[in-house]
Write an enzyme that holds these catalytic residues in place. Structure first.
Site, PDB file in Angstrom:
ATOM      1  N   GLU A 199     -46.098 -11.700 -80.492  1.00 56.03           N
ATOM      2  CA  GLU A 199     -47.121 -12.616 -79.965  1.00 56.03           C
ATOM      3  C   GLU A 199     -46.701 -14.073 -80.185  1.00 56.03           C
ATOM      4  O   GLU A 199     -47.434 -14.867 -80.787  1.00 56.03           O
ATOM      5  CB  GLU A 199     -48.490 -12.296 -80.582  1.00 56.03           C
ATOM      6  CG  GLU A 199     -48.931 -10.884 -80.271  1.00 56.03           C
ATOM      7  CD  GLU A 199     -50.413 -10.579 -80.525  1.00 56.03           C
ATOM      8  OE1 GLU A 199     -51.105 -11.402 -81.129  1.00 56.03           O
ATOM      9  OE2 GLU A 199     -50.871  -9.501 -80.070  1.00 56.03           O
ATOM     10  N   GLU A 327     -48.677  -2.689 -78.784  1.00 54.08           N
ATOM     11  CA  GLU A 327     -49.979  -2.741 -79.465  1.00 54.08           C
ATOM     12  C   GLU A 327     -51.049  -2.364 -78.462  1.00 54.08           C
ATOM     13  O   GLU A 327     -51.226  -3.049 -77.447  1.00 54.08           O
ATOM     14  CB  GLU A 327     -50.273  -4.138 -80.036  1.00 54.08           C
ATOM     15  CG  GLU A 327     -49.476  -4.444 -81.290  1.00 54.08           C
ATOM     16  CD  GLU A 327     -49.861  -5.741 -81.977  1.00 54.08           C
ATOM     17  OE1 GLU A 327     -51.046  -6.123 -81.909  1.00 54.08           O
ATOM     18  OE2 GLU A 327     -48.964  -6.357 -82.584  1.00 54.08           O
TER      19      GLU A 327
HETATM   20  O1  AHR Z   1     -53.116  -5.324 -84.799  1.00 55.06           O
HETATM   21  C1  AHR Z   1     -53.704  -6.473 -85.311  1.00 55.06           C
HETATM   22  C2  AHR Z   1     -53.110  -7.754 -84.743  1.00 55.06           C
HETATM   23  O2  AHR Z   1     -53.357  -7.833 -83.371  1.00 55.06           O
HETATM   24  C3  AHR Z   1     -51.608  -7.894 -84.824  1.00 55.06           C
HETATM   25  O3  AHR Z   1     -51.185  -8.353 -86.069  1.00 55.06           O
HETATM   26  C4  AHR Z   1     -51.321  -8.907 -83.760  1.00 55.06           C
HETATM   27  O4  AHR Z   1     -50.036  -8.755 -83.218  1.00 55.06           O
HETATM   28  C5  AHR Z   1     -52.420  -8.670 -82.738  1.00 55.06           C
HETATM   29  O5  AHR Z   1     -53.037  -9.833 -82.361  1.00 55.06           O
END
Ligand code: AHR
Length: 522
Positions: A199, A327
Site C-alpha cells: 500500500e 489482501e
Molecule cells: O489487514 C489490515 C491492514 O489493511 C493491512 O496492514 C494494510 O495493508 C491494509 O490497509
C-alpha cells in the site's frame, strides 16, 4: 372505484410475486458441466494466507514461545499448525501489511536476547518484541508446508536493506549466508514471492504511482534471489478497491517497455468487504438487509478485477504479470471488549459465503489471478482461527477453505445454469453461485453456494455427453445466518457429509439456505 381498481391490481401483483417466489423455490436448477472444456489451471496460491504483526495475529496466534504451557514446537503452537496443515496452505504473506514498511529484518534475527524491541507504530503503538522473526517465520512455514511471501520494507527501509535480506535468505558463500548459518540455518531458504512494499499510496508511502515506480525499479533490480531451487517472483503494489487505479496503468505501461534490469511477476490488488470508515458493519446479530449488503459488496470484487485485467491486457496480452489479490476479506466493527487496534471480529456462516464467493471470482479470472491472500490468518479480521490462550476455534471461513482444497491446481471447467435470483430490499443477487474444475487425476469437482438465507434450493447436476455414476460431498450450513463457532460451542458450524441422490445419470442435491457445498463427481 379508482381506489378499488388500484387495490385489486396491488393484490394481483403481490399474488404473482408470491407465486413466482414459490415457483422459483420449487423449481430445480439444472447445472450442466462440460468435462472436456479444460480451462486454465487454478493456481493453488489463490488460497494464500496473510499473517501480520498486528494484535494477536502472530503473538499468541502463532507464536507462544518455547517456554509456554501451550503445547508448541520451538515456540510455534501445535494446535494451529495441525489445523493449518489440513488446508494445504500455499503461502503465508508476512510480516505485513502496513507493518511491513516499518519492519527492519535485523531486529528479528540472532539469539532471543539480541532481538530489538520496538513500537509497532502501525498497530496501536504496541510493543513489538521481535521474538518472531525471519527464522521463526520459516520454521512456521516448514511446519505447515507453505511457501514464503515476504513483503519488503520500501516505505522506511532502503534498497540495500531489502537486497541484504534476500541475500541473507537465499545466498551461499557470502558473509550474510554465513551469518544465517550461524543463526541456525546453513541451507538457503526458498522465497516464492517478494512483495516490493505494501500500500505504497498510503501507510507504506505515501507515494504517487510515478514515485512508487521509481522505487519499484530499484528494489526489483537489486533484490536478487541467489537460491536456484526456486524462482522468486516480485510483486508490485497496485490499487485498493476503487482507489489508486492509476498504479496499475503506470506500472504496466513502464513494464511493457522495461529494460532487463527489473521485472515483476505480479501486481497486488487489495479489496475488503467494508462499508466505509471506521468499520461499522456488525459481525453478528445482523438482519436480512445487512446480510445481503455484505454479499452485494463482496461480489464487487469481480468488476474490480475486470477493470484491472483490462488495463493489464493492453500492455501484457500474454498474461505474464499476474494479479495477486493479496489482501481480501470482511472488515467489520470490532468485537466488543477488544482493543479496536487489534482488528478482532466475529466470524459467522456469512463469512464462509463471502469466502466462497471470492474464491469463485478468483477462479473465473484464473487466467490472470494467480494469487490471493485472505486478511488475515489468525485472530485478525476475517480469520480462519481464533485463539483464547490455550484454546482454539476454527471459524466458518476455515471450513470454506478446507472444502475448497480440491480446487488447488485443478483446471477450471465450463458450466451452464440459470442461477435464479435472491433479492432483499434494493439488493438483487444470484441465488446460486457455482464453479467446476477437473483435478489432475480426472476427477470433477463442483462448488455450490446458496446465497439465499431463507430458501433452500435443489440442483440437478449433469455432465455434457456423459452419465454421472457417483457423487459424494460435504456441505457447510448453519441454523442461522449469523451462526458462529464459540469457545462454548466450537462445532456449531462445521461441514457435514452429503450424499447426493443419483438418478438417470444425474445427481440431485438440496442446498440449505446460506450454505457452501463441494461435491466430487464420477
Ligand atoms: O489487514 C489490515 C491492514 O489493511 C493491512 O496492514 C494494510 O495493508 C491494509 O490497509
Amino acid at each position: 372505484m379508482k381506489n378499488f381498481k388500484n387495490a385489486t391490481l396491488c393484490l394481483v401483483l403481490i399474488l404473482a410475486a408470491v407465486y413466482n417466489l414459490q415457483a422459483q423455490e420449487d423449481q430445480k436448477i439444472l447445472i450442466t458441466i462440460d468435462p472436456e472444456s479444460d480451462g486454465p489451471q487454478i493456481s493453488r496460491h489463490i488460497f494464500g494466507q496473510f499473517a501480520e504483526h498486528l494484535g494477536r495475529g502472530i503473538y499468541e496466534g502463532v507464536w507462544v514461545g518455547p517456554a509456554s504451557a501451550i503445547p508448541n514446537t520451538r515456540g510455534i503452537r501445535n494446535d494451529v499448525v495441525e489445523a493449518l496443515r489440513e488446508l494445504n496452505v500455499p503461502n503465508v504473506r508476512w510480516p505485513g501489511g502496513c507493518f511491513a514498511d516499518e519492519y527492519h529484518w535485523r531486529d528479528g534475527i540472532g539469539t532471543q536476547d539480541e532481538r530489538m524491541a520496538r513500537i509497532n507504530a502501525s498497530w496501536a503503538g504496541r510493543p513489538e518484541p521481535n521474538t518472531f522473526g525471519t527464522h521463526e517465520y520459516f520454521d512456521f512455514l516448514k511446519q505447515i508446508g507453505a511457501n514464503a511471501f515476504i513483503s519488503a520494507n520500501v516505505g522506511s527501509g532502503t534498497v540495500k536493506e531489502a537486497a541484504d535480506w534476500l541475500e541473507y535468505l537465499t545466498a551461499e558463500g557470502s558473509s550474510l549466508a554465513l551469518e544465517r548459518s550461524r543463526n541456525g540455518h546453513p541451507d538457503p531458504y526458498p522465497v516464492a514471492f517478494w512483495g516490493i512494499g505494501n500500500e505504497s499510496w498510503g501507510c507504506g508511502g505515501p507515494l504517487t504511482a510515478e514515485e512508487y515506480l521509481t522505487e519499484l525499479k530499484k528494489f526489483s533490480n537489486f533484490s536478487t534471489n541467489y537460491n536456484p531451487a526456486l524462482n522468486t517472483r516480485h510483486i508490485a503494489v497496485g490499487p485498493d478497491g476503487a482507489d489508486f487505479a492509476e498504479y496499475t496503468e503506470v506500472i504496466m505501461n513502464a513494464w511493457s517497455t522495461k529494460s532487463w534490469a527489473w521485472n515483476i511477476g505480479g501486481i497486488s490488488l487489495h479489496r475488503y468487504t467494508r462499508n466505509g470508515w471506521p468499520p461499522n458493519i456488525p459481525a453478528s446479530g445482523f438482519d436480512n438487509q445487512q446480510y445481503a449488503n455484505v454479499l452485494a459488496e463482496t461480489v464487487g470484487m469481480d468488476s474490480f478485477i475486470s477493470e484491472n485485467e483490462k488495463i493489464m491486457n493492453r500492455y501484457d496480452p500474454e498474461g505474464n504479470v499476474a494479479i495477486f489479490v493479496d489482501e481480501w476479506g470482511t472488515w467489520y466493527a470490532p468485537t466488543e471488549g477488544t482493543d479496536p487496534g487489534s482488528l478482532e471480529q466475529e466470524n459467522t456462516i456469512r463469512d464462509a459465503i463471502v469466502a466462497a464467493l471470492n474464491f469463485n471470482i478468483f477462479v473465473r479470472h484464473a487466467e490472470r489471478v494467480r494469487g490471493a491472500n485472505i486478511a488475515q490468518m489468525i485472530n485478525v479480521l476475517q480469520s480462519l482461527i481464533i485463539t483464547k490462550e490455550e484454546e482454539m476455534i476454527l471459524t466458518p471461513t476455515y471450513h470454506a477453505f478446507r472444502l475448497y482444497v480440491p480446487f488447488q491446481q485443478a483446471r477450471r471447467l465450463s458450466l451452464a445454469y440459470n442461477s435464479g435470483i435472491y433479492a432483499e430490499g434494493n439488493v438483487e443477487l444470484q441465488r446460486l453461485d457455482a464453479i467446476a474444475a477437473k483435478q489432475e487425476n480426472g476427477h470433477i469437482i463442483l462448488a455450490l453456494t446458496n446465497l439465499d438465507p431463507v430458501r433452500s434450493v435443489t440442483v440437478e447436476v449433469m455432465m455434457k455427453d456423459r452419465m454421472l455414476k457417483q457423487a459424494t460431498g460435504e456441505t457447510l450450513s448453519a441454523p442461522f445466518m449469523d451462526s458462529q463457532n464459540t469457545f462454548e460451542n466450537p462445532e456449531q458450524v462445521k461441514p457435514q457429509v452429503l450424499n447426493p441422490r443419483m438418478q438417470n445419470g444425474k445427481a440431485e442435491i438440496t442446498l440449505k439456505p446460506h450454505s457452501v457445498t463441494v461435491i466430487l463427481l464420477n
